[in-house]
Design a protein around this motif. Structure first.
Motif, PDB file in Angstrom:
ATOM      1  N   ASP A  31       5.054  -6.216   9.678  1.00  0.00           N
ATOM      2  CA  ASP A  31       3.879  -7.090   9.699  1.00  0.00           C
ATOM      3  C   ASP A  31       3.037  -6.759  10.926  1.00  0.00           C
ATOM      4  OD1 ASP A  31       4.402  -8.689   7.433  1.00  0.00           O
ATOM      5  OD2 ASP A  31       5.715 -10.015   8.589  1.00  0.00           O
ATOM      6  N   THR A  32       1.731  -6.686  10.726  1.00  0.00           N
ATOM      7  CA  THR A  32       0.818  -6.516  11.851  1.00  0.00           C
ATOM      8  C   THR A  32      -0.182  -7.666  11.806  1.00  0.00           C
ATOM      9  OG1 THR A  32       1.093  -4.134  11.716  1.00  0.00           O
ATOM     10  CG2 THR A  32      -0.790  -4.928  12.990  1.00  0.00           C
ATOM     11  N   TYR A  33      -0.243  -8.420  12.886  1.00  0.00           N
ATOM     12  CA  TYR A  33      -1.131  -9.588  12.969  1.00  0.00           C
ATOM     13  C   TYR A  33      -2.392  -9.225  13.742  1.00  0.00           C
ATOM     14  CZ  TYR A  33       2.483 -12.615  11.078  1.00  0.00           C
ATOM     15  OH  TYR A  33       3.388 -13.211  10.244  1.00  0.00           O
ATOM     16  N   TRP A  81      -3.733 -17.443  10.447  1.00  0.00           N
ATOM     17  CA  TRP A  81      -2.814 -16.352  10.790  1.00  0.00           C
ATOM     18  C   TRP A  81      -3.078 -15.206   9.837  1.00  0.00           C
ATOM     19  CZ3 TRP A  81       0.004 -17.959  15.022  1.00  0.00           C
ATOM     20  CH2 TRP A  81      -0.037 -19.346  15.273  1.00  0.00           C
ATOM     21  N   ARG A  89      -2.582 -11.329   8.682  1.00  0.00           N
ATOM     22  CA  ARG A  89      -1.668 -10.200   8.849  1.00  0.00           C
ATOM     23  C   ARG A  89      -1.807  -9.216   7.692  1.00  0.00           C
ATOM     24  NH1 ARG A  89       3.553 -13.366   7.009  1.00  0.00           N
ATOM     25  NH2 ARG A  89       3.354 -12.992   4.788  1.00  0.00           N
ATOM     26  N   ARG A 137       0.814  -6.853   5.708  1.00  0.00           N
ATOM     27  CA  ARG A 137       2.236  -6.510   5.515  1.00  0.00           C
ATOM     28  C   ARG A 137       2.273  -5.167   4.809  1.00  0.00           C
ATOM     29  NH1 ARG A 137       6.402 -11.061   3.786  1.00  0.00           N
ATOM     30  NH2 ARG A 137       6.029 -11.487   5.995  1.00  0.00           N
ATOM     31  N   GLU A 177      -5.447  -5.731  16.598  1.00  0.00           N
ATOM     32  CA  GLU A 177      -4.009  -5.954  16.461  1.00  0.00           C
ATOM     33  C   GLU A 177      -3.487  -6.754  17.661  1.00  0.00           C
ATOM     34  OE1 GLU A 177      -2.052  -2.270  15.295  1.00  0.00           O
ATOM     35  OE2 GLU A 177      -0.308  -2.924  16.461  1.00  0.00           O
ATOM     36  N   SER A 231       2.904  -6.474  16.213  1.00  0.00           N
ATOM     37  CA  SER A 231       3.395  -5.686  15.087  1.00  0.00           C
ATOM     38  C   SER A 231       4.909  -5.564  15.232  1.00  0.00           C
ATOM     39  CB  SER A 231       2.729  -4.302  15.108  1.00  0.00           C
ATOM     40  OG  SER A 231       3.075  -3.591  13.942  1.00  0.00           O
TER      41      SER A 231
END
Ligand SMILES: Cc1ncc(C[n+]2csc(CCOP(=O)(O)OP(=O)(O)OP(=O)(O)O)c2C)c(N)n1
Ligand SMILES: [Mg+2]
Length: 230
Positions: free
Chosen positions: A37-39, A53, A55, A57, A117, A120
């Protein structure tokens, strides 16, 4: 996944006996999966401060979680999950006060919205399905995810996905019933993986979020201007 499902969930700290207990309760292990997952957020964490939130995936695409209706207090959370990119873009523009970016790909608006980013990490998940119930009992079905993040934090979630607010109270009742059968203390909560990541690796950002959370009370009325679209 259909658009705009409501995720009602309760996090807990799993123990060495959690999987065995799930089996005793008739749970079945559906799959094991590993994903990254990268937010994304602005440098001021404008999305997270607004309880949104965003992200990506790996292999499943973009998702924006935004707050569901406030009201039922307790150790659970309720978020609407947006997965259609035009809907996500529209909601991002609304929350960030941006106009005129159209409704295209999320990737195309990251730069214009100042989103970058912020975290992650890789999660190993075992996903369990549970039918708690007497045969005639209705949906929603419960799922239990047991996650371990690559930075060494393990967390469980008892979760139900429902289509409308009216289904939330029943889902909550089942979530609390199963949590108690799993031996989760009544008021126990556990932080999300992302929150622990920020605490460990971006302590200033974590502090900033804490300050916002402690000064904010979720509005109780149904007309919440920050609610998700659709
Ligand atoms: C106890 C608590 N949990 C979460 C939040 C809000 N929040 C923090 S980070 C965050 C975003 C990550 O949500 P999470 O459920 O931890 O993600 P994950 O389980 O990996 O994905 P899934 O497969 O379930 O979609 C949220 C909603 C909160 N305010 N308080
Ligand atoms: Mg979750």
């Amino acid at each position: 996944m259909a658009q705009g499902l409501i995720e009602v969930e309760r996090k807990f700290l799993p123990g060495p006996g959690t999987e065995e207990r799930l089996q005793e309760l008739g749970g079945t292990l559906e799959y094991r999966v590993t994903f990254r997952d990268t937010y994304y957020d602005t440098s001021e964490l404008s999305l997270m401060q607004a309880d949104h939130w965003l992200r990506r995936r790996e292999d499943s695409g973009w998702e924006l979680k935004c707050p569901g209706a406030a009201g039922v207090l307790g150790p659970h959370t309720e978020y609407k999950e947006l997965t259609a990119e035009p809907t996500i873009v529209a909601q991002l523009c609304k929350v960030l006060g941006a106009d005129g970016l159209g409704a295209g790909d999320v990737a195309a608006v990251l730069g214009p919205l100042g989103l970058q980013e912020v975290a992650s990490f890789v999660t190993k998940r075992s996903a369990w399905k549970l039918v708690l119930l007497e045969a005639d009992e209705e949906e929603p079905q419960l799922r239990v995810d047991l996650d371990t993040a690559d930075f060494g934090y393990a967390v469980g979630e008892v979760e139900a996905l429902v289509h409308e607010e009216a289904e939330v109270p029943t889902a909550l009742e089942k979530i609390h019933r199963l949590s108690s059968m799993l031996g989760v203390p009544a008021q126990e909560t556990a932080p999300a993986k992302l929150i622990v990541y920020l605490q460990r690796f971006r302590p200033q950002d974590y502090q900033r979020l804490l300050e916002v959370n402690s000064s904010r009370e979720r509005p109780q009325e149904t007309e919440d201007p920050d609610h998700c679209l659709g």
